[in-house]
Write a protein that holds these residues in place. Structure first.
Motif, PDB file in Angstrom:
ATOM      1  N   GLY A   1       0.816  -1.209   0.000  1.00  0.00           N
ATOM      2  CA  GLY A   1       0.000   0.000   0.000  1.00  0.00           C
ATOM      3  C   GLY A   1       0.852   1.261   0.000  1.00  0.00           C
ATOM      4  O   GLY A   1       0.545   2.235  -0.698  1.00  0.00           O
ATOM      5  N   TYR A   2       1.930   1.242   0.769  1.00  0.00           N
ATOM      6  CA  TYR A   2       2.858   2.380   0.800  1.00  0.00           C
ATOM      7  C   TYR A   2       3.491   2.584  -0.578  1.00  0.00           C
ATOM      8  O   TYR A   2       3.551   3.705  -1.088  1.00  0.00           O
ATOM      9  N   PHE A   3       3.940   1.493  -1.183  1.00  0.00           N
ATOM     10  CA  PHE A   3       4.535   1.553  -2.521  1.00  0.00           C
ATOM     11  C   PHE A   3       3.522   2.080  -3.531  1.00  0.00           C
ATOM     12  O   PHE A   3       3.835   2.950  -4.350  1.00  0.00           O
ATOM     13  N   LEU A   4       2.299   1.583  -3.462  1.00  0.00           N
ATOM     14  CA  LEU A   4       1.242   2.019  -4.368  1.00  0.00           C
ATOM     15  C   LEU A   4       0.939   3.501  -4.185  1.00  0.00           C
ATOM     16  O   LEU A   4       0.763   4.242  -5.155  1.00  0.00           O
ATOM     17  N   LEU A   5       0.903   3.948  -2.947  1.00  0.00           N
ATOM     18  CA  LEU A   5       0.666   5.362  -2.671  1.00  0.00           C
ATOM     19  C   LEU A   5       1.760   6.240  -3.282  1.00  0.00           C
ATOM     20  O   LEU A   5       1.482   7.299  -3.848  1.00  0.00           O
TER      21      LEU A   5
ATOM     22  N   GLY B   1       2.871  10.131  -7.564  1.00  0.00           N
ATOM     23  CA  GLY B   1       3.919  10.647  -8.442  1.00  0.00           C
ATOM     24  C   GLY B   1       5.273  10.815  -7.775  1.00  0.00           C
ATOM     25  O   GLY B   1       6.131  11.519  -8.296  1.00  0.00           O
ATOM     26  N   LYS B   2       5.480  10.193  -6.651  1.00  0.00           N
ATOM     27  CA  LYS B   2       6.748  10.335  -5.935  1.00  0.00           C
ATOM     28  C   LYS B   2       7.813   9.347  -6.409  1.00  0.00           C
ATOM     29  O   LYS B   2       8.894   9.298  -5.853  1.00  0.00           O
ATOM     30  N   LEU B   3       7.487   8.565  -7.429  1.00  0.00           N
ATOM     31  CA  LEU B   3       8.466   7.660  -8.037  1.00  0.00           C
ATOM     32  C   LEU B   3       8.523   7.926  -9.548  1.00  0.00           C
ATOM     33  O   LEU B   3       8.159   7.071 -10.359  1.00  0.00           O
ATOM     34  N   PRO B   4       8.998   9.122  -9.941  1.00  0.00           N
ATOM     35  CA  PRO B   4       9.005   9.444 -11.377  1.00  0.00           C
ATOM     36  C   PRO B   4       9.939   8.552 -12.187  1.00  0.00           C
ATOM     37  O   PRO B   4       9.767   8.410 -13.395  1.00  0.00           O
TER      38      PRO B   4
ATOM     39  N   GLY C   1      -4.265  -5.808  -7.307  1.00  0.00           N
ATOM     40  CA  GLY C   1      -3.464  -6.768  -6.550  1.00  0.00           C
ATOM     41  C   GLY C   1      -3.435  -6.433  -5.074  1.00  0.00           C
ATOM     42  O   GLY C   1      -3.583  -7.316  -4.219  1.00  0.00           O
ATOM     43  N   HIS C   2      -3.279  -5.168  -4.767  1.00  0.00           N
ATOM     44  CA  HIS C   2      -3.243  -4.734  -3.369  1.00  0.00           C
ATOM     45  C   HIS C   2      -4.600  -4.956  -2.700  1.00  0.00           C
ATOM     46  O   HIS C   2      -4.669  -5.489  -1.589  1.00  0.00           O
ATOM     47  N   ALA C   3      -5.664  -4.575  -3.375  1.00  0.00           N
ATOM     48  CA  ALA C   3      -7.009  -4.734  -2.800  1.00  0.00           C
ATOM     49  C   ALA C   3      -7.349  -6.204  -2.576  1.00  0.00           C
ATOM     50  O   ALA C   3      -7.879  -6.569  -1.517  1.00  0.00           O
ATOM     51  N   HIS C   4      -7.034  -7.037  -3.545  1.00  0.00           N
ATOM     52  CA  HIS C   4      -7.329  -8.468  -3.396  1.00  0.00           C
ATOM     53  C   HIS C   4      -6.523  -9.090  -2.264  1.00  0.00           C
ATOM     54  O   HIS C   4      -7.022  -9.960  -1.554  1.00  0.00           O
TER      55      HIS C   4
END
Length: 134
Positions: free
Chosen positions: A23-27, A32-35, A50-53
């Motif tokens: 979730g942190y990675f997805l956020l 946009g913090k991983l350009p 994937g995260h939700a499931h």
């Protein structure tokens, strides 16, 4: 709760920090913090799914551990359910991530088969559990 259910619930709960990290990675991706990691809308959608499931199926697997205690299934079928539901959580969520892995993908790659394996395992596990509860 039986010792088997406690064991499987404990093991399942230990996986929750991996879902939190996802979730942190997805956020970071969505904000946009991983350009340096350009993803297509398809890839972002697959990562969200994937995260939700993962979260939903982990909760389901905890519930199924308690329900498995109340069945009249054989020991081997009970363990099929006990292991099948949490493993399906890994396969389904992992399948979403793996199927979207690569550069600038717009459709699932060959690893979508991991997702389907998880779906079939989940279906088999919950149907056996349901029958065992009847």
């Amino acid at each position: 709760m039986t010792p088997s259910a406690k064991l499987m619930c404990g093991l399942t709960l230990i996986t929750v920090p991996t879902i939190e990290f996802g979730g942190y990675f997805l956020l970071k991706i969505i904000s946009g913090k991983l350009p340096a990691l350009p993803l297509t809308p398809f890839q972002k959608s697959m990562f969200r799914a994937g995260h939700a499931h993962a979260g939903v199926l982990v909760i389901l697997s905890l519930v199924c551990q308690i329900l498995a205690d109340e069945t009249q299934l054989s020991n081997s079928l009970t363990w099929f359910v006990r292991i099948g539901v949490p493993v399906s959580a890994i396969l389904v969520s992992g399948g979403f991530f793996a199927a979207a892995g690569g550069k600038q993908l717009e459709k699932p790659n060959k690893f979508i088969s991991i997702l389907y394996a998880g779906v079939f395992l989940l279906a088999g596990s919950v149907v056996v559990l349901g029958i065992g509860l009847l």
